[in-house]
Design a protein around this motif. Structure first.
Motif, short mmCIF file in Angstrom:
data_model
loop_
_atom_site.label_atom_id
_atom_site.label_comp_id
_atom_site.label_asym_id
_atom_site.label_seq_id
_atom_site.Cartn_x
_atom_site.Cartn_y
_atom_site.Cartn_z
N UNK A 189 0.93 -1.06 0.27
CA UNK A 189 0.17 -0.03 0.08
C UNK A 189 0.99 1.33 0.09
N UNK A 190 1.13 1.96 -1.16
CA UNK A 190 1.85 3.12 -1.45
C UNK A 190 1.57 4.24 -0.12
N UNK A 191 0.24 4.39 -0.02
CA UNK A 191 -0.24 5.51 0.57
C UNK A 191 0.29 5.35 2.12
N UNK A 192 0.67 4.18 2.58
CA UNK A 192 1.36 4.07 4.01
C UNK A 192 2.69 3.86 4.01
N UNK A 193 3.39 4.16 2.90
CA UNK A 193 5.01 3.92 2.80
C UNK A 193 5.67 4.92 4.09
N UNK A 194 5.20 6.12 3.99
CA UNK A 194 6.00 7.18 4.89
C UNK A 194 5.08 7.70 6.13
N UNK A 195 5.68 7.57 7.23
CA UNK A 195 5.09 7.98 8.42
C UNK A 195 3.93 7.37 8.87
N UNK A 196 3.22 7.87 9.77
CA UNK A 196 1.88 6.80 10.30
C UNK A 196 2.13 6.13 11.30
N UNK A 197 1.17 5.07 11.67
CA UNK A 197 1.24 4.02 12.92
C UNK A 197 1.47 2.77 12.40
N UNK A 198 0.81 1.75 13.00
CA UNK A 198 1.23 0.22 12.32
C UNK A 198 0.56 -0.10 11.11
N UNK A 199 -0.36 0.89 10.78
CA UNK A 199 -0.94 0.67 9.29
C UNK A 199 -0.16 0.53 8.15
N UNK A 200 -0.01 -0.39 7.54
CA UNK A 200 1.03 -0.35 6.44
C UNK A 200 2.43 -0.59 7.01
N UNK A 201 2.74 -0.87 8.36
CA UNK A 201 3.93 -0.95 8.59
C UNK A 201 3.97 -2.31 9.30
N UNK A 202 3.32 -2.77 10.40
CA UNK A 202 3.43 -3.99 11.15
C UNK A 202 1.99 -4.87 10.95
N UNK A 203 1.17 -4.44 10.19
CA UNK A 203 -0.14 -5.05 10.10
C UNK A 203 -0.34 -5.90 8.69
N UNK A 204 0.52 -5.96 8.10
CA UNK A 204 0.43 -7.05 6.70
C UNK A 204 0.40 -8.46 7.25
N UNK A 205 -0.75 -9.01 6.60
CA UNK A 205 -0.95 -10.70 7.05
C UNK A 205 0.02 -11.37 6.61
N UNK A 206 0.35 -12.56 7.22
CA UNK A 206 1.09 -13.58 7.03
C UNK A 206 0.39 -14.90 6.44
N UNK A 207 0.96 -15.82 6.00
CA UNK A 207 0.02 -17.14 5.63
C UNK A 207 -0.55 -17.62 6.99
N UNK A 208 0.12 -17.53 7.85
CA UNK A 208 -0.38 -18.11 9.22
C UNK A 208 -1.41 -17.26 9.54
N UNK A 209 -1.48 -16.13 9.34
CA UNK A 209 -2.51 -15.28 9.90
C UNK A 209 -4.02 -15.73 8.88
#
Length: 360
Positions: free
Chosen positions: A333-353
């Motif tokens: 998600x290019x809109x979350x590349x720079x700045x912000x919180x966990x959105x687009x940073x630590x919340x991308x889902x894994x296969x296990x998720x």
């Protein structure tokens, strides 16, 4: 023939595979340059990559260019990075901190001291930059004195020592993408008349001195450098002498016994072949936009020892697992590349998720 899942030794460390998380600016550090609490989670999520190269990290106040980028020159910075490296190591990963001085790619409103940027020469890049008040043109930098150039070499040396104190396996010098080191290389940004300007040898001097200083400080086997031969961005033009410049520079760097050379490649294939012929230690190649079906191609031919990836690793914490089983990749998600919180940073889902969600 080696493949992407074959272990490889870089300097004094063994990596579990030959896939590297490329350095990517995320602009989520605290205001003082200390990595945020989320940074430890972000990097640890991606520890299955053979090597993590962190986002560009400034070695001094003058080295900062963008908002909320991390530093590695104060005690607070070291403590923040120690949490990151500890989290990565707990997951079995390896991590190099990328040392990045932005040079003229800076705005006073983005730095802690609010001073004019510094660069080889007082030449503006001719592009705008995001600041706290929105997009602004980047002002012309101040030309560094010869003594200031030497002090900046010392700043890199000091930052490298602090990175190792923070638990990093090593450091990667950012000599690419139009920042300070490449500004010294490019005649379009460097019109100096002292020993750091003019000839190919002089324009390469700063890069070589930085690499030598860091190798002396923390060991050559913990020191690496990233270059982007022929890239044209933000007013950078290495001119007709570009291929000869990199032949000289890579040859000089090769004598230092560094852990690796990292090439961001978007130019002529013959220039990349020249680099491969001159470099006798591990070579990492990054090809922006490389499609998934080409992952491992440069390793398979022997052109590269490792390959680095950015967006795919950013969006897929379990990038390695997805490759192994042929699973689809999340889109970044290019809109979350720079700045912000966990959105687009630590919340991308894994296969296990995804599996856990299906089981509910």
């Amino acid at each position: 023939m080696s493949d992407i899942f074959t272990p490889v030794t870089l300097g004094g460390i063994e990596l579990q595979n030959r896939l590297v998380m490329a350095p990517m600016t995320r602009s989520r550090a605290n205001a003082d340059g200390t990595p945020s609490k989320l940074a430890a989670e972000y990097y640890a999520q991606r520890a299955s990559a053979g090597l993590i190269v962190t986002e560009g990290t400034q070695p001094s106040d003058d080295g900062q260019g963008y908002l909320t980028t991390p530093g590695i020159y104060t005690d607070a910075h070291v403590e923040g990075w120690r949490k990151v490296t500890g989290a990565v190591r707990h997951k079995g990963g390896r991590i190099f901190v990328q040392l990045m001085h932005a040079g003229r790619m800076s705005h006073p409103d983005n730095t802690p001291h609010h001073r004019q940027g510094v660069a080889p020469s007082a030449i503006a890049p001719g592009v705008p930059m995001f600041t706290p008040t929105g997009m602004q043109d980047i002002p012309a930098p101040r030309s560094m004195t010869t003594d200031e150039v030497r002090q900046t070499v010392a700043d890199f040396r000091f930052a490298a020592r602090r990175a190792v104190e923070a638990g990093a396996d090593g450091v990667e010098i950012h000599g690419a993408n139009g920042y300070l080191i490449q500004q010294f290389l490019a005649p379009s940004a460097n019109t100096r008349t002292d020993e750091y300007g003019g000839s190919i040898q002089n324009r390469s001097r700063f890069a070589v001195e930085v690499a030598k200083a860091i190798a002396e400080e923390i060991g050559a086997d913990r020191t690496a450098i990233r270059l982007s031969p022929g890239i044209t961005m933000w007013g950078i033009d290495e001119g007709v002498e570009g291929p000869a410049l990199y032949q000289h520079l890579v040859g000089e760097l090769d004598t230092l016994g560094l852990a690796y050379l990292h090439i961001m490649h978007s130019g002529a294939e013959e220039q990349l072949a020249d680099v491969r012929g001159l470099w006798h230690r591990p070579l990492i190649i990054n090809r922006p936009g490389r499609p998934r079906d080409q992952i491992g191609a440069d390793i398979a031919t022997g052109l590269a020892d490792l390959e680095s990836y950015g967006q795919m690793v950013l969006a897929n914490p379990d990038f390695i697992d997805r490759l192994k089983v042929g699973a689809p990749m999340n889109e970044a998600d290019r809109s979350t590349y720079f700045g912000g919180t966990e959105t687009g940073f630590t919340d991308y889902p894994t296969l296990a998720d995804a599996a856990a969600q299906e089981a509910v």
